[in-house]
Write a protein that holds these residues in place. Structure first.
Motif, PDB file in Angstrom:
ATOM      1  N   VAL A   4       1.047  -1.242   0.301  1.00  0.00           N
ATOM      2  CA  VAL A   4      -0.323  -0.431  -0.074  1.00  0.00           C
ATOM      3  C   VAL A   4       1.044   1.244   0.032  1.00  0.00           C
ATOM      4  O   VAL A   4       2.360   1.595   0.838  1.00  0.00           O
ATOM      5  N   LYS A   5       0.851   1.919  -0.469  1.00  0.00           N
ATOM      6  CA  LYS A   5       1.318   3.742  -1.044  1.00  0.00           C
ATOM      7  C   LYS A   5       0.370   4.488  -0.334  1.00  0.00           C
ATOM      8  O   LYS A   5       1.221   5.399  -0.078  1.00  0.00           O
ATOM      9  N   ASP A   6      -0.323   4.002  -1.078  1.00  0.00           N
ATOM     10  CA  ASP A   6      -2.095   6.394  -0.810  1.00  0.00           C
ATOM     11  C   ASP A   6      -2.879   5.996   0.055  1.00  0.00           C
ATOM     12  O   ASP A   6      -3.692   4.917   0.232  1.00  0.00           O
ATOM     13  N   VAL A   7      -2.932   6.829   1.252  1.00  0.00           N
ATOM     14  CA  VAL A   7      -4.672   6.427   1.903  1.00  0.00           C
ATOM     15  C   VAL A   7      -4.839   7.633   1.098  1.00  0.00           C
ATOM     16  O   VAL A   7      -4.162   9.094   1.030  1.00  0.00           O
ATOM     17  N   VAL A   8      -6.386   8.096   1.815  1.00  0.00           N
ATOM     18  CA  VAL A   8      -6.942   9.441   1.168  1.00  0.00           C
ATOM     19  C   VAL A   8      -7.275   9.275   2.696  1.00  0.00           C
ATOM     20  O   VAL A   8      -8.933   8.149   3.045  1.00  0.00           O
ATOM     21  N   VAL A   9      -7.347  10.356   3.121  1.00  0.00           N
ATOM     22  CA  VAL A   9      -8.432  11.121   4.965  1.00  0.00           C
ATOM     23  C   VAL A   9      -9.797  11.673   5.390  1.00  0.00           C
ATOM     24  O   VAL A   9      -9.509  12.635   4.237  1.00  0.00           O
ATOM     25  N   SER A  10     -10.733  11.674   5.645  1.00  0.00           N
ATOM     26  CA  SER A  10     -11.796  12.339   5.603  1.00  0.00           C
ATOM     27  C   SER A  10     -11.795  12.262   7.022  1.00  0.00           C
ATOM     28  O   SER A  10     -11.614  11.561   7.596  1.00  0.00           O
ATOM     29  N   PRO A  11     -11.681  13.695   7.264  1.00  0.00           N
ATOM     30  CA  PRO A  11     -10.904  14.128   8.795  1.00  0.00           C
ATOM     31  C   PRO A  11     -11.687  13.781   9.462  1.00  0.00           C
ATOM     32  O   PRO A  11     -13.539  14.381   8.885  1.00  0.00           O
ATOM     33  N   GLY A  12     -12.061  13.698  11.153  1.00  0.00           N
ATOM     34  CA  GLY A  12     -13.206  13.045  11.648  1.00  0.00           C
ATOM     35  C   GLY A  12     -12.211  13.066  13.164  1.00  0.00           C
ATOM     36  O   GLY A  12     -11.275  12.609  13.001  1.00  0.00           O
ATOM     37  N   SER A  13     -13.067  12.505  14.126  1.00  0.00           N
ATOM     38  CA  SER A  13     -12.717  12.360  16.001  1.00  0.00           C
ATOM     39  C   SER A  13     -12.941  11.442  15.539  1.00  0.00           C
ATOM     40  O   SER A  13     -10.871  10.893  16.292  1.00  0.00           O
ATOM     41  N   ARG A  14     -13.267   9.971  15.528  1.00  0.00           N
ATOM     42  CA  ARG A  14     -13.041   8.662  16.049  1.00  0.00           C
ATOM     43  C   ARG A  14     -11.793   8.229  15.397  1.00  0.00           C
ATOM     44  O   ARG A  14     -11.310   7.392  15.810  1.00  0.00           O
ATOM     45  N   SER A  15     -11.561   8.539  14.263  1.00  0.00           N
ATOM     46  CA  SER A  15     -10.760   8.195  13.121  1.00  0.00           C
ATOM     47  C   SER A  15      -8.925   8.684  13.406  1.00  0.00           C
ATOM     48  O   SER A  15      -8.367   8.233  12.852  1.00  0.00           O
ATOM     49  N   THR A  16      -8.693   9.703  14.507  1.00  0.00           N
ATOM     50  CA  THR A  16      -7.612  10.549  14.982  1.00  0.00           C
ATOM     51  C   THR A  16      -7.055   9.169  15.185  1.00  0.00           C
ATOM     52  O   THR A  16      -5.504   9.733  14.939  1.00  0.00           O
ATOM     53  N   PRO A  17      -6.735   8.312  15.668  1.00  0.00           N
ATOM     54  CA  PRO A  17      -5.513   7.645  15.853  1.00  0.00           C
ATOM     55  C   PRO A  17      -5.310   6.457  14.580  1.00  0.00           C
ATOM     56  O   PRO A  17      -3.538   6.711  15.119  1.00  0.00           O
ATOM     57  N   ILE A  18      -5.851   6.854  13.958  1.00  0.00           N
ATOM     58  CA  ILE A  18      -5.117   5.454  12.602  1.00  0.00           C
ATOM     59  C   ILE A  18      -4.940   6.914  11.842  1.00  0.00           C
ATOM     60  O   ILE A  18      -3.795   6.480  11.157  1.00  0.00           O
ATOM     61  N   ALA A  19      -5.421   7.910  12.137  1.00  0.00           N
ATOM     62  CA  ALA A  19      -4.907   9.161  10.828  1.00  0.00           C
ATOM     63  C   ALA A  19      -3.217   9.545  11.629  1.00  0.00           C
ATOM     64  O   ALA A  19      -2.416   9.839  10.380  1.00  0.00           O
ATOM     65  N   MET A  20      -3.498   9.838  12.647  1.00  0.00           N
ATOM     66  CA  MET A  20      -2.441  10.100  13.154  1.00  0.00           C
ATOM     67  C   MET A  20      -0.648   8.972  13.174  1.00  0.00           C
ATOM     68  O   MET A  20      -0.095   9.545  12.515  1.00  0.00           O
ATOM     69  N   ILE A  21      -1.437   7.735  12.865  1.00  0.00           N
ATOM     70  CA  ILE A  21       0.093   7.386  12.779  1.00  0.00           C
ATOM     71  C   ILE A  21       0.096   7.147  11.370  1.00  0.00           C
ATOM     72  O   ILE A  21       1.136   6.599  10.981  1.00  0.00           O
ATOM     73  N   PRO A  30     -13.484  -0.740  16.338  1.00  0.00           N
ATOM     74  CA  PRO A  30     -14.744   0.202  17.183  1.00  0.00           C
ATOM     75  C   PRO A  30     -12.762   0.514  17.528  1.00  0.00           C
ATOM     76  O   PRO A  30     -11.566   0.517  18.254  1.00  0.00           O
ATOM     77  N   LEU A  31     -12.962   1.941  18.515  1.00  0.00           N
ATOM     78  CA  LEU A  31     -12.056   2.780  19.294  1.00  0.00           C
ATOM     79  C   LEU A  31     -12.665   3.440  20.046  1.00  0.00           C
ATOM     80  O   LEU A  31     -13.308   3.833  20.433  1.00  0.00           O
ATOM     81  N   ARG A  32     -11.941   3.039  21.286  1.00  0.00           N
ATOM     82  CA  ARG A  32     -12.034   3.772  22.770  1.00  0.00           C
ATOM     83  C   ARG A  32     -11.295   4.922  23.369  1.00  0.00           C
ATOM     84  O   ARG A  32     -10.113   5.246  22.669  1.00  0.00           O
ATOM     85  N   GLU A  33     -11.897   6.182  23.240  1.00  0.00           N
ATOM     86  CA  GLU A  33     -11.220   6.896  24.008  1.00  0.00           C
ATOM     87  C   GLU A  33     -10.128   6.937  25.538  1.00  0.00           C
ATOM     88  O   GLU A  33     -10.757   6.023  25.712  1.00  0.00           O
ATOM     89  N   PRO A  34      -9.193   7.842  25.455  1.00  0.00           N
ATOM     90  CA  PRO A  34      -8.802   8.775  24.359  1.00  0.00           C
ATOM     91  C   PRO A  34      -7.946   8.390  23.580  1.00  0.00           C
ATOM     92  O   PRO A  34      -7.276   7.167  23.411  1.00  0.00           O
ATOM     93  N   LEU A  35      -8.489   8.976  22.355  1.00  0.00           N
ATOM     94  CA  LEU A  35      -8.055   8.916  20.967  1.00  0.00           C
ATOM     95  C   LEU A  35      -6.657   9.744  20.340  1.00  0.00           C
ATOM     96  O   LEU A  35      -6.401   8.670  19.452  1.00  0.00           O
ATOM     97  N   VAL A  36      -6.195  10.097  20.769  1.00  0.00           N
ATOM     98  CA  VAL A  36      -4.740  10.614  20.415  1.00  0.00           C
ATOM     99  C   VAL A  36      -3.471   9.330  21.054  1.00  0.00           C
ATOM    100  O   VAL A  36      -3.660   9.320  21.926  1.00  0.00           O
ATOM    101  N   PRO A  37      -3.276   9.012  19.746  1.00  0.00           N
ATOM    102  CA  PRO A  37      -1.928   8.226  20.557  1.00  0.00           C
ATOM    103  C   PRO A  37      -0.603   8.989  21.037  1.00  0.00           C
ATOM    104  O   PRO A  37      -0.258  10.095  20.714  1.00  0.00           O
ATOM    105  N   ASP A  38       0.694   7.862  21.073  1.00  0.00           N
ATOM    106  CA  ASP A  38       1.225   7.753  22.037  1.00  0.00           C
ATOM    107  C   ASP A  38       2.668   8.253  20.734  1.00  0.00           C
ATOM    108  O   ASP A  38       2.756   6.375  20.536  1.00  0.00           O
ATOM    109  N   LEU A  39       3.602   9.115  20.174  1.00  0.00           N
ATOM    110  CA  LEU A  39       3.677   9.124  19.304  1.00  0.00           C
ATOM    111  C   LEU A  39       5.244   9.898  19.634  1.00  0.00           C
ATOM    112  O   LEU A  39       6.262   9.711  18.778  1.00  0.00           O
ATOM    113  N   THR A  40       5.508   9.113  21.114  1.00  0.00           N
ATOM    114  CA  THR A  40       6.595   9.664  21.470  1.00  0.00           C
ATOM    115  C   THR A  40       8.033   8.902  21.089  1.00  0.00           C
ATOM    116  O   THR A  40       9.054   9.115  21.304  1.00  0.00           O
ATOM    117  N   SER A  41       7.841   7.571  20.996  1.00  0.00           N
ATOM    118  CA  SER A  41       8.418   6.296  20.958  1.00  0.00           C
ATOM    119  C   SER A  41       9.627   6.847  18.973  1.00  0.00           C
ATOM    120  O   SER A  41       9.315   7.406  19.046  1.00  0.00           O
TER     121      SER A  41
END
Length: 583
Positions: free
Chosen positions: A23-40, A173-184
């Motif tokens: 896979v090389k391309d992702v088309v993202v439509s902004p939204g809250s519940r998909s936050t962790p997937i989009a950010m990662i 299905p995703l539970r809150e909090p939705l922001v991933p840990d990107l500090t690694s």
């Protein structure tokens, strides 16, 4: 390990495996519940992200990208009606065999069916319109669950690609909090099988020798065969099918989406003007085959479909590497599940050289008479839809891609776009044949192929104006010709046109819109032409322009209908005169 760490590891494992699978391309439509997937996904250096606010247009944008690249594109959206807006493009992808990975974020199970906001039932949302659906487990960071996430990712890509290609739906299905840990330092390092968890090998569907010999023996008995090629997308198919035709001396009915009307292959056996001459009863009787071999989807031409029905007694082999059932006329006698190129190449050495070329010559003669008659369209000094598609063969540069809208444009391409050696790829959304999402599909394809041209009607253009935003945001070059006959031109050719009382309100549907301000809003250039000289000049200017260029060609529905009828009548008279031996 806390929730954020587990969430991050789980989704990062899934995303890493997508990249390993190609896979090389992702088309993202902004939204809250998909936050962790989009950010990662945004964190991965090997993924190209395309942000598209309108989910319906986003899905068609991904469809065009996947169609052009022949590689799965990922779609990502939040929960609720965002996912429902993907539905039209998913239906199109399923019917036209385009690989898509649809990822929808969802409420966790405890927030379903209890009145939580932005929640709806997303389980099996797309029903039979996807090849595979899976409700993902809630994210966990255990070794076993990371393996699970990676395995599902690999399997999803393989399923989307396996013949027949198509869409796959994964619901997260995703539970809150939705922001991933990107500090690694690198969340995508996979200590276990770092080069991919599972590799899936896919081969071509083939027949055994006995099956091939049986088919070859039957074809060797038929001298007056016909090869039919509808929409098919295979890079080496053109050479394979023309070699088969040369051995059998069968003419090839070449739908414009067969990719056989342009290129550097042999054109001796390729017939392109059949939609016109098969409207003549004398020609239909004169050209009856004794066997038919068909590849790809059914051709666009209604005249050809009626021709098939008039030859219902003829053995018909349908070759389908996707193991589908492409037989809308219910005429198939032999359904052959084999990769189309494999079939041609494997059958070739088992066939005898057909020395009888009389049947082929009949088809070639009809084709040449018809093309000579259709050339009269260039005498039309006023702007016309018929002549436009005739002129496109000359106007388009070598190596261009032409995306064509549904209704009349794709039918006029079928009639007036003749064989040429320019290697022009013709694309269209002919799975569900809808007018929705055509601009977005062309722009998605434009990220893969350049130069990209789009020809469509005014209703189709209006239907997806939101899609133009992708050109502005991502600097995608697209040259558009809008045939503006102020309404639905195809309905003038249909039976309801003979009932004028409610025709214009129900079917003509004039919009009376000025598209120039809309094009300007999306950063494009707009021109409205009134002569062929202006069209040629405007078209040539687009060759040197970047970004979005729109040329509006005003036409009249009643004149377009009459021009088509006059041409068909003239061709029919010429064919009948020739067959009766009149000078």
């Amino acid at each position: 390990m806390n929730h954020q760490q587990a969430l991050t590891k789980y989704i990062a494992s899934f995303v890493a495996e997508l990249i390993h699978a190609g896979v090389k391309d992702v088309v993202v439509s902004p939204g809250s519940r998909s936050t962790p997937i989009a950010m990662i996904m945004a964190e991965h250096p090997d993924l190209r992200l395309h942000i598209h606010v309108d989910e319906r247009s986003a899905a068609f944008f991904a469809l065009g990208m996947a169609k052009a690249s022949r590689n799965p594109t990922v779609l990502l959206c939040t929960s609720g009606t965002a996912a429902a807006n993907y539905f039209p493009a998913i239906a199109e992808a399923n019917l036209s065999r385009v690989p898509l990975l649809v990822i929808t974020a969802d409420r966790p199970h405890e927030l379903r069916d209890v009145g939580a906001p932005q929640a709806m039932d997303q389980v099996n949302l797309y029903g039979k319109h996807v090849k595979w659906f899976i409700e993902m487990s809630h994210p966990e960071g255990s070794k076993e669950m990371l393996r699970y996430a990676r395995t599902v990712a690999g399997r999803a890509v393989a399923t989307a690609l396996s013949s027949p290609a198509g869409p796959v739906h994964l619901n997260f299905p995703l539970r809150e909090p939705l922001v991933p840990d990107l500090t690694s330092e690198n969340i995508f390092i996979m200590p276990e099988r770092e080069k991919g968890y599972v590799h899936i090998e896919q081969g071509r569907l083939a027949l055994n020798e006995n099956q091939l010999r049986s088919i070859a023996n039957e074809l060797n008995e038929h001298k007056n065969g016909l090869i039919v090629c509808g929409e098919i997308d295979h890079p080496t198919f053109a050479n394979a099918i023309t070699m088969l035709a040369a051995k059998l001396q069968y003419p090839i009915i070449a739908d414009p989406l067969s990719q056989l009307r342009s290129g550097n292959h042999e054109f001796v056996h390729i017939i392109e003007s059949y939609d016109t001459f098969l409207r003549n009863d004398d020609a239909v009787s004169h050209l009856a085959p004794d066997v038919i071999i068909r590849f790809g989807a059914m051709p666009i031409s209604k005249a050809f479909s009626l021709f098939m029905k008039k030859n219902e007694q003829v053995p018909q082999f349908v070759v389908d590497g996707g193991e589908g059932w492409r037989d809308p006329s219910l005429l198939t006698t032999n359904m052959v599940y084999c990769d189309e190129v494999e079939f041609c190449e494997s059958l070739l050495p088992l066939l005898k050289e057909n020395q009888d070329t009389l049947f082929l010559e009949k088809w070639q003669q009809m084709n040449e008479i018809t093309k000579a008659a259709l050339f009269r369209v260039k005498e039309n000094e006023s702007l016309s839809e018929s002549r436009l598609f005739y002129e496109l063969v000359e106007l388009l540069p070598d190596g261009a891609t032409l995306f064509v809208g549904n209704s009349m444009p794709i039918r006029d391409v079928d009639t007036f776009f003749f064989n040429n050696q320019k290697s022009i790829r013709i694309m269209a959304n002919r799975g569900a044949n809808g007018i929705d999402g055509v601009i977005s599909s062309a722009l998605g394809a434009g990220t893969v192929h350049k130069p990209m041209y789009l020809v469509l009607g005014d209703l189709t253009f209006f239907h997806d104006l939101n899609g133009l935003i992708a050109s502005k945001l991502y600097h995608i070059d697209l040259s558009v010709i809008v045939l503006n006959n102020n309404g639905g031109g195809i309905f003038s050719f249909l039976p309801q046109a003979s009932h004028p009382q409610h025709f214009e309100r129900l079917f003509g549907t004039p919009l009376d819109l000025d598209f120039e301000p809309a094009v300007s809003m999306y950063g494009g250039t707009f021109s409205r032409v009134s002569t062929w000289m202006e069209l040629t000049s405007s078209f040539e200017q687009t060759l040197a322009k970047e970004g979005l260029s729109v040329i509006e060609v005003p036409t009249k529905r009643d004149e377009n209908l009459q021009e088509h009828r006059n041409l068909w009548d003239y061709v029919s008279r010429e064919i009948s005169r020739n067959l009766r031996g009149e000078s």
